[in-house]
Design a protein around this motif. Structure first.
Motif, short mmCIF file in Angstrom:
data_model
loop_
_atom_site.label_atom_id
_atom_site.label_comp_id
_atom_site.label_asym_id
_atom_site.label_seq_id
_atom_site.Cartn_x
_atom_site.Cartn_y
_atom_site.Cartn_z
N VAL A 163 -15.65 16.24 0.95
CA VAL A 163 -14.30 15.72 1.12
C VAL A 163 -13.41 16.30 0.03
CG1 VAL A 163 -15.02 13.56 2.21
CG2 VAL A 163 -14.71 13.65 -0.26
N SER A 164 -12.15 16.46 0.34
CA SER A 164 -11.18 16.89 -0.66
C SER A 164 -10.52 15.68 -1.30
CB SER A 164 -10.12 17.79 0.00
OG SER A 164 -9.33 17.03 0.92
N GLY A 165 -9.92 15.92 -2.46
CA GLY A 165 -9.11 14.89 -3.10
C GLY A 165 -9.86 13.62 -3.44
N ASN A 166 -9.20 12.48 -3.22
CA ASN A 166 -9.83 11.18 -3.45
C ASN A 166 -9.44 10.24 -2.32
OD1 ASN A 166 -7.36 9.44 -4.44
ND2 ASN A 166 -7.27 11.34 -5.64
N LEU A 167 -10.18 9.15 -2.18
CA LEU A 167 -10.02 8.28 -1.01
C LEU A 167 -9.65 6.85 -1.42
CD1 LEU A 167 -13.16 9.47 1.02
CD2 LEU A 167 -10.82 10.36 1.08
N GLY A 168 -8.94 6.19 -0.52
CA GLY A 168 -8.59 4.79 -0.72
C GLY A 168 -7.24 4.56 -1.38
N TYR A 282 -23.47 9.13 -0.14
CA TYR A 282 -23.84 8.40 -1.35
C TYR A 282 -22.62 7.77 -1.98
CZ TYR A 282 -28.21 10.83 -0.67
OH TYR A 282 -29.39 11.30 -0.13
N GLU A 283 -22.68 6.47 -2.14
CA GLU A 283 -21.55 5.71 -2.69
C GLU A 283 -21.09 6.29 -4.01
OE1 GLU A 283 -20.44 1.03 -3.53
OE2 GLU A 283 -22.50 1.71 -3.82
N LYS A 284 -22.02 6.70 -4.87
CA LYS A 284 -21.66 7.19 -6.21
C LYS A 284 -20.89 8.50 -6.16
CE LYS A 284 -26.06 9.62 -6.81
NZ LYS A 284 -27.32 9.72 -7.61
N ASN A 285 -20.96 9.21 -5.02
CA ASN A 285 -20.30 10.51 -4.92
C ASN A 285 -18.91 10.44 -4.28
OD1 ASN A 285 -22.59 11.58 -6.00
ND2 ASN A 285 -23.34 12.51 -4.11
N CYS A 296 -7.85 -2.21 -6.70
CA CYS A 296 -8.85 -2.94 -5.92
C CYS A 296 -9.32 -4.17 -6.68
CB CYS A 296 -10.04 -2.03 -5.60
SG CYS A 296 -9.80 -0.97 -4.16
N GLU A 297 -9.51 -4.02 -7.97
CA GLU A 297 -9.94 -5.15 -8.80
C GLU A 297 -8.85 -6.23 -8.82
OE1 GLU A 297 -11.56 -6.04 -13.35
OE2 GLU A 297 -11.40 -3.99 -12.61
N GLU A 298 -7.59 -5.81 -8.92
CA GLU A 298 -6.48 -6.77 -8.93
C GLU A 298 -6.43 -7.57 -7.62
OE1 GLU A 298 -2.82 -4.77 -9.61
OE2 GLU A 298 -3.40 -4.01 -11.60
N PHE A 299 -6.72 -6.91 -6.51
CA PHE A 299 -6.67 -7.55 -5.20
C PHE A 299 -8.00 -8.19 -4.81
CE2 PHE A 299 -2.83 -5.10 -4.84
CZ PHE A 299 -2.06 -5.76 -3.89
N ASN A 300 -8.97 -8.11 -5.73
CA ASN A 300 -10.30 -8.65 -5.45
C ASN A 300 -10.89 -8.05 -4.17
OD1 ASN A 300 -12.55 -10.25 -6.09
ND2 ASN A 300 -11.83 -11.94 -4.80
N MET A 301 -10.73 -6.73 -4.04
CA MET A 301 -11.23 -6.01 -2.87
C MET A 301 -12.39 -5.12 -3.28
SD MET A 301 -7.67 -4.93 -1.00
CE MET A 301 -8.55 -4.11 0.32
N ASN A 302 -13.29 -4.86 -2.34
CA ASN A 302 -14.41 -3.97 -2.59
C ASN A 302 -13.92 -2.53 -2.60
OD1 ASN A 302 -16.72 -2.13 -1.43
ND2 ASN A 302 -17.73 -3.89 -2.37
N LEU A 303 -14.19 -1.84 -3.68
CA LEU A 303 -13.68 -0.48 -3.87
C LEU A 303 -14.22 0.49 -2.82
CD1 LEU A 303 -12.12 1.57 -5.57
CD2 LEU A 303 -14.09 1.72 -7.10
#
Length: 370
Positions: A163-168, A282-285, A296-303
């Protein structure tokens, strides 16, 4: 200016009179019954997106110039996702009487900025009235050599998933905009409730004060501090033509590719279904920006859920042969997130603690998320 003063043809002439032509394949653009294009020995790529107010965008928090830019970029992104070069675009708009000529000029300014960035010619379209809100339909036309087109169905076992860039980030930008919209409307609601009570008591001084408070709400300042990157990803996405160029320069030819508009999980499962394969990611990747993680932490959402299912990132998801590992591993802004497997192994997410979960398509669905 009221649009009716110009009429359809006057409006079209005003919006398109200075449109440049960047491509030799554009023989004739706006001004006749059809545009005239010439592609010689190239394969022609055509993609269409329809954007509906209240489903795909909210004019509470996106201005028309940004909307024009985004509308163009999401179509240009589809051409890049086929390893093509975008060349022409047609733009059709249905709008209500609440819009004026200046609004349409702002929309076209955004369109032109996006098209100029990738040398795309606006060659036609249509305008009409709408009784239900703003509707936008854009068709982008591109070209590619027959041997260079990349489909979704070419992934093979052991291929690397990249994947390129970053997600979410775009999804979290949307969450911020929705939160501030809710804050705004809650404040307006509370003022209106107080005004109703003041009217019942005929409290004129209080009514005057509340009326001023309501008027001052037009200067409402949302809390966007430190979230500029996320808002940009939502309001002004960028098609990744730079990644396509980098892959070509590195002599890497992906086996399957698509852009990430509905979420990584949904798009990856499209590739696996059409290629008759499975996958392991892989989640870590999974690449995630710091602002996305904090928000995500502020909204209490799963990253990871936001990164897998958020959508609207318009990054590229692609697979390459394992023999290209050294080439792709060293490329800037590209991350290897997994590999393709046999179909009977299914689509699996490996968590940071090495647990396996079935990957599910939970991304954006415009037919259910309205």
């Amino acid at each position: 200016m009221d649009i009716s003063k110009l009429g359809e043809f006057g409006l079209i002439e005003r919006l398109t009179k200075d449109l440049p032509h960047h491509n030799n394949s554009t023989l004739y653009g706006v001004g006749d019954d059809c545009a005239v294009l010439n592609y010689h020995d190239k394969q022609v790529l055509v993609t269409t997106d329809m954007l509906m107010e209240g489903v795909h965008f909210d004019l509470t928090y996106i201005d028309l110039q940004h909307l024009g830019y985004k509308s163009a970029m999401v179509n240009i992104s589809d051409i890049f996702a086929m390893n093509g070069t975008p060349r022409q675009m047609t733009v059709s708009i249905a709008l209500s009487k609440r819009f004026n000529v200046e609004d349409l000029e702002a929309f076209y300014e955004g369109l032109r900025r996006a098209c100029d960035k990738w040398n795309v010619d606006i060659v036609g379209g249509d305008t009409t009235s709408s009784l239900t809100g703003l509707a936008i339909s854009i068709t982008c036309i591109g070209e590619a050599d027959k041997t260079e087109i990349i489909y979704r169905n070419g992934a093979k076992e052991t291929d690397l998933i990249c994947v390129s860039g970053n997600l979410g980030a775009a999804y979290m930008g949307l969450q911020i905009l929705e939160r501030e919209k809710a804050v705004y409307y809650q404040q307006v609601k509370e003022i209106n409730q107080k005004m109703a009570a003041a009217k019942a008591k005929d409290d004129q001084p209080l009514l005057k004060q509340l009326s001023k408070e309501l008027d001052d709400m037009k200067y409402f300042q949302p809390d966007f501090a430190g979230k500029e990157y996320l808002l940009e990803r939502q309001l002004q996405p960028e098609a990744r033509g730079d990644i396509i160029k980098a892959l070509r320069d590195a002599n890497i030819h992906p086996t399957a590719m698509m852009d990430i508009s509905d979420g990584l999980s949904s798009e990856l499962m499209h590739i696996c279904k059409q290629s008759h394969t499975g996958c392991r990611i892989y989640e870590k990747n999974i690449p995630i920006d710091y602002q996305t993680a904090v928000t995500c932490e502020e909204f209490n959402m799963n990253l990871t859920t936001a990164a897998l299912n958020g959508g609207e990132d318009y990054e590229l998801l692609f697979t390459v042969p394992i023999g290209d590992y050294e080439k792709v591993e060293g490329m800037e802004d590209i991350r290897i997130v997994g590999h393709i497997t046999k179909p009977e192994l299914g689509c699996v997410l490996i968590t940071r603690d090495d647990k396996e979960f079935e990957l599910k398509a939970q991304g954006w669905n415009p037919l259910t998320n309205s």
